[in-house]
Design a protein around this motif. Structure first.
Motif, mmCIF file in Angstrom:
data_model
loop_
_atom_site.group_PDB
_atom_site.id
_atom_site.type_symbol
_atom_site.label_atom_id
_atom_site.label_comp_id
_atom_site.label_asym_id
_atom_site.label_seq_id
_atom_site.Cartn_x
_atom_site.Cartn_y
_atom_site.Cartn_z
ATOM 1 N N ARG A 125 0.872 -1.345 0.142
ATOM 2 C CA ARG A 125 0.102 0.174 0.100
ATOM 3 C C ARG A 125 0.813 1.048 -0.215
ATOM 4 O O ARG A 125 0.643 2.147 -0.741
ATOM 5 C CB ARG A 125 -1.040 -0.127 1.229
ATOM 6 N N GLY A 126 2.048 1.041 0.713
ATOM 7 C CA GLY A 126 2.663 2.570 0.742
ATOM 8 C C GLY A 126 3.604 2.546 -0.404
ATOM 9 O O GLY A 126 3.606 3.594 -1.013
ATOM 10 N N LEU A 127 3.759 1.404 -1.206
ATOM 11 C CA LEU A 127 4.636 1.371 -2.487
ATOM 12 C C LEU A 127 3.775 2.057 -3.310
ATOM 13 O O LEU A 127 4.215 2.625 -4.308
ATOM 14 C CB LEU A 127 4.993 0.084 -2.688
ATOM 15 N N ALA A 128 2.412 1.505 -3.505
ATOM 16 C CA ALA A 128 1.403 1.996 -4.347
ATOM 17 C C ALA A 128 1.264 3.359 -4.309
ATOM 18 O O ALA A 128 1.256 4.372 -5.254
ATOM 19 C CB ALA A 128 0.107 1.313 -4.148
ATOM 20 N N ALA A 129 1.048 3.936 -3.067
ATOM 21 C CA ALA A 129 0.968 5.418 -2.892
ATOM 22 C C ALA A 129 2.216 6.170 -3.385
ATOM 23 O O ALA A 129 2.095 7.122 -3.909
ATOM 24 C CB ALA A 129 0.903 5.704 -1.201
ATOM 25 N N GLY A 130 3.302 5.437 -3.167
ATOM 26 C CA GLY A 130 4.664 6.252 -3.883
ATOM 27 C C GLY A 130 4.751 6.131 -5.034
ATOM 28 O O GLY A 130 5.354 7.310 -5.846
ATOM 29 N N LEU A 131 3.975 5.290 -5.771
ATOM 30 C CA LEU A 131 4.179 5.562 -7.208
ATOM 31 C C LEU A 131 2.975 5.779 -7.945
ATOM 32 O O LEU A 131 2.566 5.880 -9.216
ATOM 33 C CB LEU A 131 4.349 3.980 -7.610
ATOM 34 N N GLY A 132 1.846 6.624 -6.937
ATOM 35 C CA GLY A 132 0.815 7.389 -7.633
ATOM 36 C C GLY A 132 -0.209 6.425 -7.583
ATOM 37 O O GLY A 132 -1.357 6.989 -8.728
ATOM 38 N N ALA A 133 -0.425 5.404 -7.408
ATOM 39 C CA ALA A 133 -1.697 4.327 -7.553
ATOM 40 C C ALA A 133 -2.339 4.341 -5.970
ATOM 41 O O ALA A 133 -1.813 4.970 -5.244
ATOM 42 C CB ALA A 133 -1.150 2.865 -7.531
ATOM 43 N N ASP A 134 -3.564 4.101 -6.125
ATOM 44 C CA ASP A 134 -4.342 4.300 -4.910
ATOM 45 C C ASP A 134 -4.133 3.182 -4.121
ATOM 46 O O ASP A 134 -4.396 1.955 -4.499
ATOM 47 C CB ASP A 134 -5.754 4.062 -5.710
ATOM 48 N N TYR B 188 -1.194 -2.577 -10.325
ATOM 49 C CA TYR B 188 -1.897 -1.167 -10.029
ATOM 50 C C TYR B 188 -1.457 -0.113 -11.224
ATOM 51 O O TYR B 188 -0.205 -0.333 -11.236
ATOM 52 C CB TYR B 188 -1.631 -0.979 -8.623
ATOM 53 N N ARG B 189 -2.374 0.604 -11.722
ATOM 54 C CA ARG B 189 -1.700 1.676 -12.436
ATOM 55 C C ARG B 189 -1.470 2.942 -11.407
ATOM 56 O O ARG B 189 -2.598 3.530 -10.904
ATOM 57 C CB ARG B 189 -2.742 1.873 -13.546
ATOM 58 N N GLY B 190 -0.364 3.560 -11.684
ATOM 59 C CA GLY B 190 -0.427 5.002 -11.240
ATOM 60 C C GLY B 190 -0.077 5.893 -11.991
ATOM 61 O O GLY B 190 0.292 5.779 -13.226
#
Length: 83
Positions: A51-60, A75-77
């Motif tokens: 979840r933190g990685l996704a947030a850092g890459l601009g994904a939800d 996940y698309r970011g």
């Protein structure tokens, strides 16, 4: 030029917030083609990390589900795709 051997990196975090922060920081350093292996028992924090990685890459981060029982999650970011 070819890539060198994989470099293991280990993190030990004391809270959900710290785990997410470490993952967001790591996301900023990733390059296309980088591969991460998450290893840990159930409840170790792998989903929190992703979840933190996704947030850092601009994904939800709310779209992230547990990586423990899937072969591929994508996940698309804003910056890139997280697979």
């Amino acid at each position: 030029m070819t890539a060198g051997p994989p470099v293991p990196i280990f993190f030990r975090c004391a809270s959900v917030e710290q785990t997410e922060a470490v993952a967001r920081d790591l996301a900023a350093r990733l390059r296309p083609g980088d591969v991460l292996l998450l290893h840990g028992d159930l409840g170790a924090g792998k989903t929190t990390f992703v979840r933190g990685l996704a947030a850092g890459l601009g994904a939800d981060p709310d779209e992230v589900s547990s990586p423990s029982f899937t072969l591929v999650q994508e996940y698309r970011g804003a910056r890139t795709r997280l697979r």
